[in-house]
Write an enzyme that holds these catalytic residues in place. Structure first.
Site, mmCIF file in Angstrom:
data_model
loop_
_atom_site.group_PDB
_atom_site.id
_atom_site.type_symbol
_atom_site.label_atom_id
_atom_site.label_comp_id
_atom_site.label_asym_id
_atom_site.label_seq_id
_atom_site.Cartn_x
_atom_site.Cartn_y
_atom_site.Cartn_z
ATOM 1 C CB CYS A 1 36.649 51.091 34.491
ATOM 2 S SG CYS A 1 38.134 50.154 34.871
ATOM 3 C CB CYS B 1 39.198 53.020 36.181
ATOM 4 S SG CYS B 1 39.510 52.174 34.631
#
Length: 135
Positions: A56, A59
């Protein structure tokens, strides 16, 4: 079982190196499933949970913010990271649909769940809104 990687200024080893990840994963393996959020004797400490995945991009962008919050609110707020790929039970339990997902937890109760990357000011606002005693 819950995987957690504490991010604190004192635990600089958890700076996402393979060795640090292995140490934190080993610690998590010996803890009960709810240990990332509920620890006996530490229920009064507020927790900011960051659910993430290695793949991600957003993230990875907010990871330094987690370290900054952990350092600035040390002793008042514990920051915990949970890898959703390794522990999909958390995804199902908390109905996570997007990453990163942040949860504010106090006394074992989830006060707020927020999905999506946030800027530093918005992340602090999210924490302070649900935990005004940390201001």
């Amino acid at each position: 079982m819950a995987a957690f990687v504490p991010t604190t200024a004192a635990a600089a080893a958890c700076a996402w190196t393979p060795a640090a990840t292995a140490v934190c994963a080993k610690r998590a393996a010996t803890a009960p499933a709810s240990a990332a959020i509920r620890r006996p004797g530490r229920r009064d400490v507020a927790v900011l949970v960051d659910m993430y995945a290695e793949w991600c991009g957003p993230c990875k962008l907010v990871a330094p913010l987690m370290d900054l919050i952990a350092m600035n609110l040390a002793g008042k707020l514990k920051v915990v990271k949970i890898d959703t790929e390794q522990y999909p039970s958390f995804v199902k339990k908390y109905k996570v649909h997007g990453l990163p997902t942040f949860m504010v937890v106090k006394n074992g109760e989830v006060l707020n769940i927020q999905e999506g990357a946030m800027r530093k000011a918005k992340l602090y606002e999210n924490v302070h809104t649900h935990l005004p005693e940390l201001k």
